[in-house]
Design a protein around this motif. Structure first.
Motif, PDB file in Angstrom:
ATOM      1  N   ALA A 119     -14.836   1.721  -5.603  1.00 54.64           N
ATOM      2  CA  ALA A 119     -16.160   2.140  -6.058  1.00 54.64           C
ATOM      3  C   ALA A 119     -16.137   2.639  -7.492  1.00 54.64           C
ATOM      4  O   ALA A 119     -17.141   2.547  -8.215  1.00 54.64           O
ATOM      5  N   ASP A 120     -15.004   3.149  -7.944  1.00 56.64           N
ATOM      6  CA  ASP A 120     -14.913   3.657  -9.317  1.00 56.64           C
ATOM      7  C   ASP A 120     -14.590   2.559 -10.326  1.00 56.64           C
ATOM      8  O   ASP A 120     -14.366   2.820 -11.510  1.00 56.64           O
ATOM      9  N   GLY A 121     -14.553   1.299  -9.860  1.00 58.00           N
ATOM     10  CA  GLY A 121     -14.347   0.167 -10.747  1.00 58.00           C
ATOM     11  C   GLY A 121     -12.921  -0.335 -10.828  1.00 58.00           C
ATOM     12  O   GLY A 121     -12.666  -1.413 -11.394  1.00 58.00           O
ATOM     13  N   ARG A 122     -11.968   0.382 -10.287  1.00 61.46           N
ATOM     14  CA  ARG A 122     -10.582  -0.071 -10.348  1.00 61.46           C
ATOM     15  C   ARG A 122     -10.376  -1.313  -9.488  1.00 61.46           C
ATOM     16  O   ARG A 122     -10.950  -1.436  -8.403  1.00 61.46           O
ATOM     17  N   HIS A 123      -9.539  -2.203 -10.006  1.00 62.42           N
ATOM     18  CA  HIS A 123      -9.208  -3.434  -9.285  1.00 62.42           C
ATOM     19  C   HIS A 123      -7.725  -3.407  -8.961  1.00 62.42           C
ATOM     20  O   HIS A 123      -6.882  -3.466  -9.856  1.00 62.42           O
ATOM     21  N   ILE A 124      -7.422  -3.286  -7.693  1.00 67.76           N
ATOM     22  CA  ILE A 124      -6.034  -3.169  -7.245  1.00 67.76           C
ATOM     23  C   ILE A 124      -5.620  -4.478  -6.581  1.00 67.76           C
ATOM     24  O   ILE A 124      -6.306  -4.958  -5.665  1.00 67.76           O
ATOM     25  N   THR A 125      -4.533  -5.051  -7.048  1.00 69.96           N
ATOM     26  CA  THR A 125      -4.051  -6.301  -6.457  1.00 69.96           C
ATOM     27  C   THR A 125      -2.622  -6.133  -5.958  1.00 69.96           C
ATOM     28  O   THR A 125      -1.858  -5.304  -6.465  1.00 69.96           O
TER      29      THR A 125
END
Length: 227
Positions: A167-173
């Motif tokens: 929700a805070d915009g971080r993209h975790i892969t």
């Protein structure tokens, strides 16, 4: 008869040695496999009763889905007792047909494993789950010993998870964050991997082999294996 008794140990010794050398116990885990591996026959296609019970579980949990017709594509590829998840509380990319039992475990993992871990460890909820898909008519990849066998993907009994958007915009892969320099992200990965291993029969991470460098493979096939 006495001659035969005296010869029997000599006759048996080569057989015993051959079993040790060539692996007479063909179902034993290889050195790369963990202690969670157990020899179980691959589960057969679910019965209509099992599928109905599974669909009732999904409905009771509040998930939206549609039932899919059984289809046999030939060559060991088929879809039986499958659903397509429509709404599980967070968007999921790439998923189509999933065997209902897999869908049941997957929704539970996202709802009770991934999202709470993201909130507690990273301070932000998951707003999108990214996958490389579910059904694919193909053989197992990345393991030469099993390369002639159909993957669980060939029966819509597996899903590959590639990442999450918060929700805070971080993209975790999985590819860039499995060994992240951020201890909180590494902890998040560790927790959701452990949670997956409690739900699915097989879970493969980048630690398993190079073919899984960018995703978690999770399926409900035979045996139990977590790496």
């Amino acid at each position: 008869m006495r001659v035969l008794v005296r010869l029997l140990p000599a006759l048996l010794l080569p057989c015993l040695l051959a079993a040790c050398i060539f692996g007479g116990g063909g179902d034993r885990p290889t050195p790369r496999q963990s202690a969670r591996q157990s020899a179980r026959p691959a589960p057969s296609a679910p019965t209509s009763r099992e599928t109905r019970q599974c669909e009732a579980n999904l409905t009771r949990a509040g998930y939206s889905f549609r039932s899919l017709p059984d289809r046999d594509f030939g060559g060991g590829c088929s879809i039986n007792g499958a659903v397509q998840l429509l709404d599980i509380g967070v968007p999921v990319t790439g998923i189509k047909a999933m065997r209902c039992g897999l869908a049941d475990k997957f929704t539970g993992w996202i709802t009770h494993g991934v999202r709470p871990a993201a909130i507690q460890i990273l301070g932000s909820d998951v707003v999108r789950v990214e996958t490389f898909g579910t059904y694919a008519c193909r053989n197992i990849r990345g393991n030469a010993a099993y390369s002639t066998k159909r993957s669980e993907h060939a029966s819509a009994n597996a899903v590959d998870i590639s990442g999450f958007t918060l929700a805070d915009g971080r993209h975790i892969t999985i590819e860039k964050d499995w060994n992240s320099s951020d201890p909180q992200i590494r902890r998040f990965m560790e927790i959701i991997h452990r949670s997956a291993c409690k739900r699915f029969r097989t879970v493969l991470s980048p630690d398993y082999n190079s073919a899984h460098y960018n995703h978690f493979h999770m399926d409900m096939g035979g045996g139990t294996f977590c790496r």
